[in-house]
Design an enzyme around this catalytic site. Structure first.
Site, PDB file in Angstrom:
ATOM      1  N   GLU A 120     -14.014 -26.584 -21.567  1.00  0.00           N
ATOM      2  CA  GLU A 120     -14.431 -26.414 -20.181  1.00  0.00           C
ATOM      3  C   GLU A 120     -15.245 -25.120 -20.045  1.00  0.00           C
ATOM      4  OE1 GLU A 120     -11.039 -25.925 -17.630  1.00  0.00           O
ATOM      5  OE2 GLU A 120     -12.253 -25.280 -15.925  1.00  0.00           O
ATOM      6  N   ASP A 123      -8.770 -24.933 -18.955  1.00  0.00           N
ATOM      7  CA  ASP A 123      -7.933 -23.882 -18.377  1.00  0.00           C
ATOM      8  C   ASP A 123      -6.592 -24.457 -17.947  1.00  0.00           C
ATOM      9  OD1 ASP A 123      -9.952 -22.081 -18.671  1.00  0.00           O
ATOM     10  OD2 ASP A 123     -10.672 -22.221 -16.596  1.00  0.00           O
ATOM     11  N   ASP A 144      -7.906 -26.523 -11.438  1.00  0.00           N
ATOM     12  CA  ASP A 144      -9.243 -27.010 -11.780  1.00  0.00           C
ATOM     13  C   ASP A 144      -9.282 -27.547 -13.201  1.00  0.00           C
ATOM     14  OD1 ASP A 144     -10.537 -26.718  -9.459  1.00  0.00           O
ATOM     15  OD2 ASP A 144     -11.655 -24.892 -10.011  1.00  0.00           O
ATOM     16  N   ASP A 170      -5.032 -24.265 -15.261  1.00  0.00           N
ATOM     17  CA  ASP A 170      -4.878 -24.161 -13.806  1.00  0.00           C
ATOM     18  C   ASP A 170      -5.255 -25.497 -13.160  1.00  0.00           C
ATOM     19  OD1 ASP A 170      -7.586 -24.330 -14.014  1.00  0.00           O
ATOM     20  OD2 ASP A 170      -8.028 -22.363 -13.154  1.00  0.00           O
TER      21      ASP A 170
END
Ligand code: 0RA
Length: 657
Positions: free
Chosen positions: A441, A519, A523, A521
């Site tokens: 990403e 990541d 997103d 998280d």
């Protein structure tokens, strides 16, 4: 098969003493303990859960024979399982010749299950059809209680060996069977049951066998003082409800679920189908309650009948007169969600995972069933019929456009092996089985990964921002997307031929590990899901071959002085802080990694990329129907169910579909 095993042992028994016979039997179960994977598939999570399905299948058979309507499955503290039904109870009478009870034979002789009830039409039975004696062999402890003819009975076993002859324990005004077992921890790699895995299968069984009440209760830890997590599944409408459930968040194109149930050439066939406004084909097929995800003759019969009937109707209505090209089979199935369930007395399972039906006679039966059902439906619902035909023609036109797009892309060289994407940092090895591709990403994390990797066998492809949501896009739009084209090109596979638009040339695949690295998280998990959806919809064989993985970067770095440790969970973090403090009032530094970008190249290598230290989660398709439903929900228009799912599964690790 079941018959042979018993007849052989009876012949032998004529010459052998009771104890000699017992030894013979024990050897049978010993074989199961020696090569468990041969009997239940594997000794990981799948095999562990398979034990439950095997026991439940026996109760389902009793229900299908018309003697049972309630099945309760409990996950007990310590991950034992108990399965209770209200059937007739396994017979406990002594066999003069066997010198032991029928129950003991059922529990200790391989494949003995159906022997005592020849009349019953046994169609259930797990994928491997191994019977409850296998579960017994693979359990450190098992107890069977039978309630029958006003009395109760019990027998216990250790690793399949009876601990005493069946004994009468008292009176009872109920009938049924309770099977309680503890999987043997010296055999299974894991022993912790997953509630959602079991509930998905029980829900599926409820839809496939209407009228049976299936309950799952998790007694491992109470939700509060007196309640356990409990889910009950009971379907009155069977497959019709199943199809509605699967299409829960999609927009239907027609009002009703088209449904038929009946026997064709003495093969019970049930079909339910509906069209929605998506571009996906979602057909799930079952034989004797087993999901046949490699398809087979029943699926072929369905496709054939569907294509012929719809084509005939479309031609007769004049809708296809102006088309300048042929409508292909796929076009008739765009936006189709369907479940096909057949019961076959002697199924022949073929294919890599033995989930492909081989019986030729089933093809005609299903073809006939679907043709009859659809013809009637189209005649009686002209408005819906027009919606379906319009959709098919639109699909045909889009496919035509997609082909042009593909040719354009191929001319540009993207799929002809001429040049890899500029953003790909390739590895030097050309041995695909040793090579890994990290899909990372963002360009910045991609840069770190490039520095940190082992360039011999690890390649990096950074993906910019959010890749296209393939759930909502048509095929030619998907190929317009640069990130997606880069993935195809880097992998070396191309998109299919006119004959089979979904075929992948896997022999050209350049990496046998494709690792999604995002990541940790919200997103990141969204992007991870977008990428997984893309692979699920467009490169499914790659998942089926076990090539797709998810990287697991750490959540924390805990430091004191020059000591440091990475942590992946809250529990690990607390333990690390405790350990560094060692009872003293010292300050311990805890760094929360919000994204891959916060790690330097060395840290990223150490924690997430180094094969000797990292943990990769392999993406598998545990349950096709449920995976399909979840992806359409996560990626669809309907926001509330998606939010609920993401909140319930805050740790994304859960989405091991
Ligand atoms: C064979 C014969 C009979 C019952 C069963 C099998 C039976 C097996 C299982 C396994 C789990 N639950 C079960 N319930 C019943 C009964 C034959 C008779 O009563 O005539």
């Amino acid at each position: 098969m079941a018959e042979t095993a018993i007849e052989m042992s009876e012949k032998k028994k004529a010459a052998a003493s009771y104890s000699a016979e017992s030894i013979q039997v024990l050897e049978g179960l010993e074989a199961v303990r020696k090569r468990p994977a041969m009997y239940i598939g594997d000794i990981g999570l799948k095999g562990l859960h398979h034990l439950v399905y095997e026991v439940v299948d026996n109760s389902i058979d009793e229900a299908l024979a018309g003697h049972c309507d309630t099945i309760e499955v409990r996950i007990l503290p310590g991950n034992s399982i108990s399965v209770k039904d209200n059937g007739r109870g396994i017979p406990v009478d002594m066999h003069a010749k066997e010198k032991r009870s029928a129950l003991e034979v059922v529990m200790t002789v391989l494949h003995a299950g159906g022997k005592f009830d020849k009349d019953s039409y046994k169609v259930s039975g797990g994928l491997h059809g191994v019977g409850v004696s296998c579960v017994n062999a693979l359990s450190s402890h098992m107890r069977t209680e039978v309630f029958r003819d006003g009395k109760s009975y019990v027998q216990e076993y250790a690793m399949g060996k009876p601990q005493y002859p069946v004994k009468e324990t008292g009176t009872s005004d109920q009938s049924g069977t309770v099977q309680t077992f503890t999987p043997d921890a010296s055999i299974f790699q894991v022993t912790e049951y997953n509630f959602d895995t079991l509930s998905t299968r029980l829900r599926e069984l409820a839809y496939l066998n209407k009228g049976i009440r299936l309950t799952l209760i998790d007694e491992r830890q109470p939700l509060d003082d007196e309640t356990f997590r409990t889910e009950t599944y009971l379907s009155e409408e069977g497959l019709v409800e199943f199809v509605r459930y699967l299409d829960g968040t999609r927009q239907p194109l027609i009002e009703d679920v088209i449904h038929m149930t009946g026997e064709k050439q003495s093969i019970p066939v049930e079909i339910a189908m509906v069209y929605n406004d998506s571009f996906n084909e979602n057909i799930h097929s079952y034989v004797n309650n087993i999901n046949t995800h490699e398809g087979g003759t029943h699926l072929a019969g369905f496709r054939r009948g569907l294509t012929r009937t719809l084509k005939k109707y479309a031609d007769n209505s004049g809708a296809t007169a102006k088309l300048k090209f042929e409508i292909s089979g796929d076009d008739f199935r765009e936006g189709l969600t369907a479940v096909i369930s057949v019961k076959v007395a002697e199924p022949q399972f073929e294919g890599q995972t033995k989930t492909k039906l081989g019986n030729n006679e089933v093809m005609g039966a299903v073809d006939m069933a679907v043709s009859e059902m659809l013809e009637n439906y189209l005649e009686e619902h002209p408005k819906d019929a027009k919606q379906i035909v319009d959709k098919v023609i639109l699909a045909a036109q889009a496919r035509h456009a997609a082909r042009k797009a593909r040719e354009l892309v191929q001319r540009k060289g993207a799929f002809s092996g001429g040049g890899l994407p500029g953003k790909l940092a390739d590895c030097s090895s050309r041995d695909a089985s040793a090579c890994e591709l990290f899909l990372v990403e963002g360009d910045s994390a991609g840069g770190t990964a490039k520095q940190g990797r082992n360039r011999e066998f690890q390649a990096i492809l950074p993906l910019r921002g959010k890749i296209l949501n393939v759930e909502k896009a048509m095929q030619h739009k998907i190929l317009d997307n640069e990130e997606i084209r880069n993935i195809y090109t880097a992998l070396g596979v191309h998109i299919g031929t006119d004959d089979d638009p979904k075929a992948l040339n896997l022999e050209k695949l350049r990496y046998h590990k494709i690792i999604i690295m995002c990541d940790a998280d919200v997103d990141g998990s969204h992007i991870q899901t977008l990428i997984m959806t893309f692979f699920y919809r467009h490169m499914q064989p790659l998942i089926e071959n076990g090539y797709l993985y998810i990287a697991t970067p750490p959540l924390y770095l805990v430091r004191k002085g020059n000591q440091q440790t990475y942590c992946w969970t809250e529990t690990e973090r607390e333990a690390a802080v405790e350990k560094f403090k060692a009872g003293k009032e010292t300050s311990v530094n805890v760094q929360r990694y919000k994204g891959l970008g916060e790690m330097n190249a060395e840290q990223l290598w150490e924690t997430t990329m180094d094969p000797s230290y990292r943990t990769l989660r392999q993406v598998t398709i545990e349950n096709g129907a449920e995976a399909d439903r979840i992806f359409s929900m996560l990626m669809g228009d309907d926001v509330p169910p998606r939010r609920e799912f993401i909140e319930k599964n805050a740790v994304y690790a859960k989405l091991d579909v």
